[in-house]
Design a protein around this motif. Structure first.
Motif, PDB file in Angstrom:
ATOM      1  N   GLU A  99     -33.745  50.193  67.171  1.00 44.75           N
ATOM      2  CA  GLU A  99     -32.712  50.477  68.191  1.00 44.75           C
ATOM      3  C   GLU A  99     -31.452  51.046  67.532  1.00 44.75           C
ATOM      4  OE1 GLU A  99     -33.666  46.629  68.133  1.00 44.75           O
ATOM      5  OE2 GLU A  99     -35.380  47.970  68.330  1.00 44.75           O
ATOM      6  N   VAL A 100     -31.131  50.537  66.345  1.00 43.50           N
ATOM      7  CA  VAL A 100     -29.937  51.033  65.636  1.00 43.50           C
ATOM      8  C   VAL A 100     -30.163  52.480  65.206  1.00 43.50           C
ATOM      9  CG1 VAL A 100     -28.512  50.715  63.562  1.00 43.50           C
ATOM     10  CG2 VAL A 100     -29.305  48.717  64.857  1.00 43.50           C
ATOM     11  N   ILE A 101     -31.360  52.745  64.726  1.00 43.02           N
ATOM     12  CA  ILE A 101     -31.689  54.107  64.283  1.00 43.02           C
ATOM     13  C   ILE A 101     -31.587  55.067  65.474  1.00 43.02           C
ATOM     14  CG2 ILE A 101     -33.529  55.568  63.318  1.00 43.02           C
ATOM     15  CD1 ILE A 101     -34.506  53.039  61.799  1.00 43.02           C
ATOM     16  N   GLU A 102     -32.107  54.644  66.612  1.00 38.82           N
ATOM     17  CA  GLU A 102     -32.062  55.498  67.814  1.00 38.82           C
ATOM     18  C   GLU A 102     -30.620  55.802  68.214  1.00 38.82           C
ATOM     19  OE1 GLU A 102     -34.249  54.124  71.178  1.00 38.82           O
ATOM     20  OE2 GLU A 102     -36.147  54.797  70.332  1.00 38.82           O
ATOM     21  N   THR A 154     -46.143  55.894  61.705  1.00 40.67           N
ATOM     22  CA  THR A 154     -46.487  57.305  61.819  1.00 40.67           C
ATOM     23  C   THR A 154     -45.790  57.972  63.000  1.00 40.67           C
ATOM     24  OG1 THR A 154     -48.447  56.619  62.991  1.00 40.67           O
ATOM     25  CG2 THR A 154     -48.731  57.140  60.654  1.00 40.67           C
ATOM     26  N   SER A 155     -45.270  57.158  63.946  1.00 42.74           N
ATOM     27  CA  SER A 155     -44.710  57.783  65.154  1.00 42.74           C
ATOM     28  C   SER A 155     -43.185  57.944  65.114  1.00 42.74           C
ATOM     29  CB  SER A 155     -45.109  56.977  66.391  1.00 42.74           C
ATOM     30  OG  SER A 155     -44.548  55.684  66.288  1.00 42.74           O
ATOM     31  N   ASN A 156     -42.526  57.394  64.090  1.00 45.81           N
ATOM     32  CA  ASN A 156     -41.059  57.441  64.076  1.00 45.81           C
ATOM     33  C   ASN A 156     -40.502  58.869  64.082  1.00 45.81           C
ATOM     34  OD1 ASN A 156     -41.361  54.741  63.920  1.00 45.81           O
ATOM     35  ND2 ASN A 156     -40.095  54.419  62.107  1.00 45.81           N
ATOM     36  N   ALA A 194     -38.026  60.371  66.865  1.00 45.86           N
ATOM     37  CA  ALA A 194     -36.691  60.868  66.486  1.00 45.86           C
ATOM     38  C   ALA A 194     -36.471  62.275  67.039  1.00 45.86           C
ATOM     39  CB  ALA A 194     -36.546  60.867  64.965  1.00 45.86           C
ATOM     40  N   ILE A 195     -37.473  63.122  66.930  1.00 53.54           N
ATOM     41  CA  ILE A 195     -37.328  64.502  67.418  1.00 53.54           C
ATOM     42  C   ILE A 195     -37.088  64.496  68.933  1.00 53.54           C
ATOM     43  CG2 ILE A 195     -38.569  66.708  67.769  1.00 53.54           C
ATOM     44  CD1 ILE A 195     -37.538  66.276  64.880  1.00 53.54           C
ATOM     45  N   GLU A 196     -37.825  63.655  69.642  1.00 55.46           N
ATOM     46  CA  GLU A 196     -37.642  63.610  71.101  1.00 55.46           C
ATOM     47  C   GLU A 196     -36.222  63.189  71.466  1.00 55.46           C
ATOM     48  OE1 GLU A 196     -39.447  65.163  72.899  1.00 55.46           O
ATOM     49  OE2 GLU A 196     -41.385  65.206  71.879  1.00 55.46           O
ATOM     50  N   ILE A 197     -35.641  62.274  70.701  1.00 52.88           N
ATOM     51  CA  ILE A 197     -34.254  61.852  70.965  1.00 52.88           C
ATOM     52  C   ILE A 197     -33.284  63.011  70.711  1.00 52.88           C
ATOM     53  CG2 ILE A 197     -32.377  60.357  70.127  1.00 52.88           C
ATOM     54  CD1 ILE A 197     -34.636  58.238  69.633  1.00 52.88           C
ATOM     55  N   ILE A 198     -33.461  63.682  69.570  1.00 50.67           N
ATOM     56  CA  ILE A 198     -32.538  64.779  69.223  1.00 50.67           C
ATOM     57  C   ILE A 198     -32.648  65.913  70.257  1.00 50.67           C
ATOM     58  CG2 ILE A 198     -31.951  66.509  67.459  1.00 50.67           C
ATOM     59  CD1 ILE A 198     -32.993  64.417  65.373  1.00 50.67           C
ATOM     60  N   LEU A 222     -42.745  69.760  66.229  1.00 46.84           N
ATOM     61  CA  LEU A 222     -43.817  68.749  66.316  1.00 46.84           C
ATOM     62  C   LEU A 222     -45.213  69.349  66.140  1.00 46.84           C
ATOM     63  CD1 LEU A 222     -42.401  66.194  68.920  1.00 46.84           C
ATOM     64  CD2 LEU A 222     -42.580  65.970  66.424  1.00 46.84           C
ATOM     65  N   GLU A 223     -45.284  70.675  66.144  1.00 46.07           N
ATOM     66  CA  GLU A 223     -46.569  71.304  65.786  1.00 46.07           C
ATOM     67  C   GLU A 223     -46.915  71.005  64.329  1.00 46.07           C
ATOM     68  OE1 GLU A 223     -46.577  75.497  66.728  1.00 46.07           O
ATOM     69  OE2 GLU A 223     -45.808  75.056  68.745  1.00 46.07           O
ATOM     70  N   TYR A 224     -45.902  70.660  63.548  1.00 45.51           N
ATOM     71  CA  TYR A 224     -46.124  70.360  62.127  1.00 45.51           C
ATOM     72  C   TYR A 224     -46.112  68.856  61.863  1.00 45.51           C
ATOM     73  CZ  TYR A 224     -45.007  75.266  61.992  1.00 45.51           C
ATOM     74  OH  TYR A 224     -44.999  76.614  62.238  1.00 45.51           O
TER      75      TYR A 224
END
Ligand code: SAH
Length: 260
Positions: A148-151, A175-177, A181-185, A218-220
């Protein structure tokens, strides 16, 4: 108790840079060469193998940082002990835990932290000039920091326009972090902003990199691993299709004042 001046121990915490030995500072190199003991995990000790000749070596595996720090503090009482840490020892590195252990053990010898080139800057150098302006580093490892802090930090940094350098994007357990993270940004930034992915920056032939965009990164996803650093740029940044491959430029603002 001997006074400070009679003690012969000293504790160094040395950032050994991103990879090959040429990337070490001259001072880091000297400190390692003159050590009685060098402590580190396998990856870092292998990285500086050619410098390890007469020193005593204390190897321990990843995840054993606290034991290694305790050992370094113990050895430093009467020896020159060098704890090595990848990149820079202050950037998710060993400086923190070693100095915490020194504090709780009242270690009474000099401690010196020797800086090194951190992954954000090593990867930036591969990508061209993606950083140059205000930047934030964020580790996606939730082993010691709650997710939660990272988010929250990802959102704040993305909202404020910082160039964001992501460390620890993945591990075997997590593996999903990176994807999260990309979805948040993406909630705060256009899909067109440039993103650079650098694997094994400045590690000779092992180095690989990709220049893409936030919408396509996310393709990569499968390509990204624990040896990868990511630079997420902002709306000022652009991709330069240079004769030597794609690079990223984040203009600092000179173009608003000068002609070139
Ligand atoms: N103290 C180190 C960072 C330790 S955290 C430093 O200052 O660089 C470990 C993470 O750093 C890795 O998961 C990866 O994201 C990044 N990293 C370290 N060295 C790297 C390199 N040579 N190339 C790309 N990423 C690297």
């Amino acid at each position: 108790m001997p006074s400070q001046s009679e003690k012969k121990g000293k504790l160094y915490i040395v950032g050994i840079g991103p990879g090959s030995v040429e990337q070490l500072t001259v001072h880091a190199r000297d400190v390692i060469l003159n050590a009685d003991y060098v402590l580190g995990n396998d990856t870092y000790l292998d990285q500086i193998e050619e410098l390890l000749t007469t020193q005593n070596i204390y190897r321990s595996s990843m995840g054993k940082e606290v034991d290694r720090a305790k050992e370094a503090v113990k050895l430093a009482e009467n020896n020159v002990a060098v704890m090595v840490s990848g990149g820079d020892a202050n950037v998710y590195g060993m400086a923190g835990i070693v100095i915490e252990v020194a504090e709780s053990n009242n270690l009474d010898v000099e401690i010196e932290v020797v800086p090194g080139v951190t992954a954000m800057l090593a990867s930036a150098s591969v990508l061209g000039a993606p950083v140059v302006v205000d930047a934030a580093t964020i580790s996606l490892s939730d082993l010691l920091t709650p997710w939660e802090v990272i988010e929250k930090r990802l959102s704040a940094a993305a909202d404020a326009g910082f160039i964001i350098s992501l460390y620890n994007p993945k591990s075997r357990q997590r593996t999903s972090n990176f994807e999260r993270a990309i979805e948040i940004i993406r909630k705060f930034r256009e899909d067109s902003v440039p993103v650079g992915l650098v694997k094994n920056a400045l590690r000779g032939d092992e180095q690989e990199y990709i220049v893409t965009t936030l919408g396509e990164v996310l393709e990569y996803n499968d390509w990204v691993d624990m040896r990868t650093a990511i630079v997420i740029c902002n709306s000022d940044s652009r991709i330069w299709n240079s004769p030597n491959g794609d690079k990223i430029i984040t203009p600092r603002g000179y173009h608003r004042k000068y002609e070139y």
